[in-house]
Design a protein around this motif. Structure first.
Motif, short mmCIF file in Angstrom:
data_model
loop_
_atom_site.label_atom_id
_atom_site.label_comp_id
_atom_site.label_asym_id
_atom_site.label_seq_id
_atom_site.Cartn_x
_atom_site.Cartn_y
_atom_site.Cartn_z
N ALA A 333 0.86 -1.29 -0.06
CA ALA A 333 0.00 0.14 -0.02
C ALA A 333 0.76 1.28 0.08
CB ALA A 333 -1.00 0.05 1.25
N GLN A 334 2.19 1.31 0.51
CA GLN A 334 2.99 2.34 0.54
C GLN A 334 3.62 2.55 -0.75
OE1 GLN A 334 5.69 1.52 3.86
NE2 GLN A 334 3.86 1.58 5.37
N GLY A 335 3.63 1.48 -1.60
CA GLY A 335 4.05 1.69 -3.00
C GLY A 335 5.27 1.11 -3.36
N TYR A 336 5.79 -0.32 -2.58
CA TYR A 336 6.82 -0.54 -2.69
C TYR A 336 6.57 -1.86 -3.74
CZ TYR A 336 9.46 1.14 1.31
OH TYR A 336 10.06 1.86 2.15
N TYR A 337 7.46 -2.13 -4.60
CA TYR A 337 7.30 -3.28 -5.67
C TYR A 337 8.62 -3.69 -6.25
CZ TYR A 337 7.69 0.67 -9.03
OH TYR A 337 8.02 1.52 -10.04
N VAL A 338 8.62 -4.81 -7.03
CA VAL A 338 9.87 -5.44 -7.43
C VAL A 338 9.70 -5.07 -9.09
CG1 VAL A 338 11.35 -7.53 -7.81
CG2 VAL A 338 10.38 -6.97 -5.71
N LYS A 339 11.03 -4.60 -9.64
CA LYS A 339 10.78 -4.56 -11.27
C LYS A 339 12.04 -5.05 -11.88
CE LYS A 339 8.75 -2.39 -14.68
NZ LYS A 339 7.42 -3.14 -15.33
N PHE A 340 11.97 -5.70 -12.97
CA PHE A 340 13.04 -6.00 -13.82
C PHE A 340 13.38 -4.73 -14.80
CE2 PHE A 340 12.15 -10.37 -12.45
CZ PHE A 340 13.30 -10.95 -12.18
N ASN A 341 14.63 -4.69 -15.17
CA ASN A 341 14.82 -3.75 -16.31
C ASN A 341 15.11 -4.38 -17.49
OD1 ASN A 341 15.59 -1.50 -17.77
ND2 ASN A 341 16.65 -0.39 -16.31
N VAL A 342 14.40 -4.30 -18.53
CA VAL A 342 14.91 -5.05 -19.87
C VAL A 342 15.05 -3.95 -20.87
CG1 VAL A 342 13.13 -6.83 -19.28
CG2 VAL A 342 12.16 -5.08 -20.49
N ASP A 343 15.23 -2.85 -20.58
CA ASP A 343 15.63 -1.63 -21.36
C ASP A 343 16.79 -2.13 -22.28
OD1 ASP A 343 13.38 -0.40 -20.79
OD2 ASP A 343 14.40 1.13 -19.35
N GLY A 344 17.81 -2.47 -21.63
CA GLY A 344 19.17 -2.95 -22.15
C GLY A 344 18.93 -4.09 -23.32
N LEU A 345 17.96 -4.91 -23.15
CA LEU A 345 17.61 -6.03 -24.24
C LEU A 345 16.77 -5.30 -25.42
CD1 LEU A 345 16.72 -9.14 -22.03
CD2 LEU A 345 18.77 -8.42 -22.86
N LEU A 346 16.09 -4.11 -25.20
CA LEU A 346 15.52 -3.73 -26.12
C LEU A 346 15.96 -2.53 -27.08
CD1 LEU A 346 11.89 -3.71 -24.33
CD2 LEU A 346 12.77 -5.27 -26.07
N ARG A 347 17.04 -2.22 -26.40
CA ARG A 347 17.81 -1.10 -26.96
C ARG A 347 18.05 -0.99 -28.57
NH1 ARG A 347 23.13 0.27 -23.08
NH2 ARG A 347 21.91 1.68 -21.72
N GLY A 348 18.41 -1.98 -29.19
CA GLY A 348 18.72 -2.14 -30.69
C GLY A 348 20.12 -1.80 -31.08
N ASP A 349 20.34 -1.47 -32.33
CA ASP A 349 21.75 -0.84 -32.35
C ASP A 349 21.83 0.56 -31.90
OD1 ASP A 349 21.56 0.97 -34.83
OD2 ASP A 349 19.75 -0.39 -35.03
#
Length: 407
Positions: A333-349
């Motif tokens: 309720a306080q806003g804590y959550y877990v998150k993976f970061n996949v930005d590096g895999l979606l970067r492209g060239d």
């Protein structure tokens, strides 16, 4: 093998014999193409091993952080929260976060389930998370309360855990509790692959000769027959004896029975099995060194689709299970959550990535420091990197009319 003394509530204790029977019924596997098929044997197929390795290592190397939402919008990394240390660095004293996630994903990809036991401290905070072999634990319904519980074989003793102590991530299954094993559901394909592999081993270990017939005008005496069999077993087979001349006596003739691999469609069977296994795990063939259908133009899009359609189901299941089991309702309720970061895999060239960031920069979506952070660079020291900029021609519609009338 008496009743287990440790009970939860009024649940009936399970004997070790019952536990072993349950485990064996799931671990024994089945038969297909004359081969015993289970998760351990399937790993001997290089395609299975490669697909599971791609999935496990990719999930293991993704950045995994704990965040807390800001009241007015936005988020911050919650480095001071106990879960951050567990997931980002070390879930237990014996392994890193990458090793833990790699192990869990390997279990999930092979068996359709992955389990970890959570230990809490006196304040109710998660202290340690240990992975458990999938074949040593299984969910069941309490025979009295019908509540879900987990039975775990802890060094020969069946122990019952409540769901809040078990981080269970199931794959797809009809009941939503226990996932199906992809290996067992595709037992026919795995059996063909194992049979083909064993055939190859036998083919080469026996001197690359499929077989032959020895013809003799008369019946051999027992000593002559035994001597011939002994000689063939010791000197007539194996790679070391390939293509050596065969000595025949008493008018005996040798007729070879050819069986070219092309006639058995051996190569085609191997390719078909390899493609089916890749489809089972949804791993693009080029990621396991199969570049037959890969081109320069489509390989990048296949990699992006791998993230979207293969990794995202794993990631979503992990995130939801961790948010459920590792945070209290108050913390969620306080806003804590877990998150993976996949930005590096979606970067492209590199060029495409910089062009996309430039568009965001020109439209005021990101500032210079945001851009530098995405490229692993430090912020600008004088603080000017915090300024947001937009193109001079981009003005509100009403402003455009006022400027025209004032000219």
């Amino acid at each position: 093998m008496g009743l287990i003394s440790k009970l939860v509530g009024h649940a009936r204790a399970m004997t070790m014999e019952e536990f072993d029977n349950e485990v064996l019924s799931r671990f024994r596997g089945g038969h297909a193409a004359g081969m015993q098929v289970d998760e351990e044997r399937a790993l001997k197929l290089v395609t299975v091993f490669s697909c599971v390795r791609v999935l496990a290592e990719t999930i293991a190397t993704l950045p995994l952080d704990v965040f807390k939402e800001r009241p007015g919008g936005g988020k911050d990394k919650a480095r001071g929260h106990p879960v951050y240390e567990l997931l980002h660095n070390r879930p237990n004293p014996e392994m890193t976060s990458a090793t833990w996630r790699e192990t869990k994903t390997g279990h999930l990809a092979l068996s359709g389930n992955t389990y970890s036991i959570i230990t809490f401290n006196r304040r109710g905070e998660p202290l340690e998370i240990y992975p458990v072999d999938w074949h040593l634990i299984f969910p069941q319904r309490n025979p009295i309360t019908d509540a879900l519980e987990y039975v775990y074989n802890d060094r020969g003793k069946a122990e019952i855990f409540q769901p809040d102590r078990v981080l269970h991530v199931p794959g797809w299954g009809f009941d939503g509790i226990r996932g199906y094993s992809p290996i067992r559901m595709a037992a026919s394909t795995m059996g063909v692959g194992l049979a083909t592999q064993e055939f190859t081993e036998r083919f080469y270990s026996q001197g690359m000769n499929i077989g032959g017939v020895l013809e003799h005008p008369n019946a051999l005496s027992d000593p002559a027959y035994n001597r011939l069999v002994e000689w063939l077993e010791e000197k007539g087979s194996g790679m070391a004896n390939s293509w050596k001349p065969l000595i025949l006596e008493e008018g005996m003739k040798y007729s070879r029975i050819p069986m070219p691999l092309a006639e058995a469609q051996f190569i085609e069977t191997q390719k078909f099995t390899r493609d089916e296994i890749c489809g089972l795990f949804r791993v693009p063939p080029h990621m396991i060194a199969n570049l037959e259908r890969a081109t320069f133009s489509n390989i990048e899009h296949q990699s992006i689709e791998f993230v979207m359609y293969t990794l995202m189901p794993y990631i979503t299941k992990y995130e939801q299970a961790m948010n459920w089991k590792l945070f209290t309702p108050e913390e969620r309720a306080q806003g804590y959550y877990v998150k993976f970061n996949v930005d590096g895999l979606l970067r492209g060239d590199y060029k495409s990535r910089q062009e996309g960031l430039a568009i965001q920069r020109q439209n005021g979506v990101i500032n210079a420091d945001d851009w530098r952070g995405l490229e692993e660079m430090n912020p600008i020291e004088d603080g000017s990197g915090q300024i947001y900029l937009v193109n001079g021609n981009m003005i509100p519609p009403g402003t455009a009319g006022n400027q025209k009338g004032g000219e």
